[in-house]
Design an enzyme around this catalytic site. Structure first.
Site, PDB file in Angstrom:
ATOM      1  N   HIS A 157       0.721  -1.280   0.094  1.00 49.59           N
ATOM      2  CA  HIS A 157      -0.011   0.000   0.031  1.00 49.59           C
ATOM      3  C   HIS A 157       0.977   1.426  -0.091  1.00 49.59           C
ATOM      4  O   HIS A 157       0.366   2.409  -0.117  1.00 49.59           O
ATOM      5  CB  HIS A 157      -0.839   0.098   1.256  1.00 49.59           C
ATOM      6  CG  HIS A 157      -2.306   0.816   0.786  1.00 49.59           C
ATOM      7  ND1 HIS A 157      -2.593   1.463  -0.158  1.00 49.59           N
ATOM      8  CD2 HIS A 157      -3.507   0.519   1.426  1.00 49.59           C
ATOM      9  CE1 HIS A 157      -3.968   1.662  -0.112  1.00 49.59           C
ATOM     10  NE2 HIS A 157      -4.307   1.198   0.928  1.00 49.59           N
ATOM     11  N   ASP A 179      -2.119   1.714  -4.599  1.00 54.94           N
ATOM     12  CA  ASP A 179      -3.762   2.225  -3.856  1.00 54.94           C
ATOM     13  C   ASP A 179      -4.732   1.192  -4.148  1.00 54.94           C
ATOM     14  O   ASP A 179      -4.582   0.074  -5.202  1.00 54.94           O
ATOM     15  CB  ASP A 179      -4.163   3.235  -3.750  1.00 54.94           C
ATOM     16  CG  ASP A 179      -4.244   3.822  -5.440  1.00 54.94           C
ATOM     17  OD1 ASP A 179      -4.627   2.806  -6.313  1.00 54.94           O
ATOM     18  OD2 ASP A 179      -4.112   4.912  -5.754  1.00 54.94           O
TER      19      ASP A 179
END
Length: 436
Positions: free
Chosen positions: A408, A412
């Protein structure tokens, strides 16, 4: 007496060191030319190293578990027939590109090994940091940021243990004086290690083998490095399953290769990476390294229970037949412990077929330095509501779950979810008119 220096050979393009697993001969033993003298390991691949000459071993300089750089003298052999020995060594040197040094009448020629002063350092932010280097860094309290700042003297800028030790020797300040990102030292955990209950006579201890230790270090490093997020989708692969069942015998007969689902999975992932190239990257501090090559690693279970990841190189440039040949060759080499070092290096994305073991889905750990890994669950038939020209109907369909774990820091939800959906679309929309 003709003394031959037996050196650590070069095991692959980017291999700069190897770990000694075991010597098959001892000091005083006689060894034939081309007879296996010792076994070494590079990453997770074990290799036999033959003797270049016939003779008696008079000295062994490194022993089990020692990590030795390529070109380092491992042992001295009193060779029989120096002219024949010289010819064989020179022939081997011409093939491997490595210079072999022969010592005659007990006189040792000076080594031409370059020193740290005359090595031109070139840093490669995407260079692989081996579990050995990580272990040294943990013992010496080196942060990953400080470790990545050390110039590597290995091939393509790879960091070697000698680079780390040289850095530690010349370091002018302790690590604790280096401010962290928040200018604060992280708090040391005071949580006590949980006690393990051991029942004498019932429980027993199994020591981790070398490969299992490497896997453990790599998994812990990945979880500490990348904030993992996992997304899931379900795909209908009925058409793909039917096509494969109808064509597997024809494929085997025509190409002499088994037609499994794996090459189809690799093909779908490679196509989706072309559509979403930012999933095919690595992270170097604040920089994102975008890889041009699409090399798909296949997480493969070994008979020992350990895990290895052979790599299908340039998967986007190959058709289904070529992918099937690569997949089958790598799988067979994995089962027989015949993988070459270069065959488990260079992956930019990894898939793990957890359905092979009957798992419905999985939450795989990212194979560093990649930023995503795809798990493929078991294909199961079950009733599903589908839309037809007649309206909604219930039909028996072959369904499977796909789960994507991603880093992450740079991937995304939109990118991860879009990429995962695209892989699913390629599987659901597989061209069943494909001719073999």
């Amino acid at each position: 007496m003709s003394i031959v220096e037996f050196k650590m050979p070069k095991m692959g393009e980017s291999i700069s060191e190897a770990t000694i697993i075991t010597w098959l001969k001892n000091v005083g033993d006689f060894v034939e030319a081309e007879e296996t003298l010792l076994e070494v390991a590079t990453d997770k691949v074990d290799s036999d190293v033959p003797s270049p000459v016939s003779g008696t071993i008079i000295e062994i300089r490194f022993h089990k578990d020692a990590v030795v750089e390529v070109g380092t003298v491992l042992a001295l052999i009193d060779a029989e027939g120096v002219q024949e020995a010289t010819r064989k060594i020179r022939a081997e040197g011409e093939r491997s590109g490595a210079k072999q040094e022969i010592v005659e009448s007990g006189r040792v020629e000076p080594s031409s090994k370059p020193t740290l002063q005359n090595i031109v350092h070139k840093t490669n932010p995407d260079a692989f940091i081996s579990p050995l280097i990580i272990s040294i860094a943990q013992k010496e309290n080196l942060s990953i940021e400080e470790l990545q700042s050390i110039p590597g003297s290995g091939t393509d800028g790879r960091l070697q243990k000698s680079d780390v030790f040289q850095y530690l020797k010349n370091r002018k300040y302790p690590l604790k004086s280096i401010p962290s990102i928040n200018n604060q030292q992280p708090a040391t955990s005071v949580y006590p290690k949980p006690k393990i209950n051991f029942v004498e006579g019932k429980d027993h201890i199994v020591e981790m083998d070398r490969m299992r230790k490497m896997i453990a270090d790599h998994m812990v490093y990945s979880k500490q490095t990348s904030p993992h997020v996992t997304s899931y989708i379900e795909v209908d692969v009925t058409n793909l399953v039917n096509w494969r069942n109808e064509n597997k015998d024809k494929f085997q007969s025509k190409y002499n290769e088994k037609l499994t689902f794996t090459p189809v999975f690799v093909q779908a992932v490679a196509k989706a990476i072309v559509d979403f190239p930012m999933i095919n990257v690595s992270v170097d501090e604040k920089n994102i390294i975008v890889h041009k090559d699409i090399n798909i690693g296949m997480a493969t279970a070994l008979p020992s229970g350990n895990l290895i990841v052979p790599v299908v190189k340039n998967a986007n440039e190959k058709d289904l037949v070529a992918l099937a040949k690569d997949v089958n060759t790598l799988a067979e080499a994995s089962r027989n412990n015949k993988l070459k070092p270069e065959e488990i290096q260079g992956s930019t994305f990894t898939i793990s077929n957890v359905g092979t073991f009957g798992s419905l889905m999985g939450t795989p750990i990212i194979n560093q330095p990649e930023v995503a890994i795809l798990a493929l669950g078991i294909i199961k038939k079950r009733p599903e509501v589908i839309t037809t020209s007649k309206g909604d109907e219930i039909a028996i369909r072959s369904m499977m779950f796909l789960s994507l774990s991603f880093d992450h820091r740079v991937v995304d939800g939109f990118l991860g979810g879009s990429f995962l959906r695209k892989v699913g679309d390629y599987l659901e929309q597989f061209d069943t008119t494909t001719t073999l």
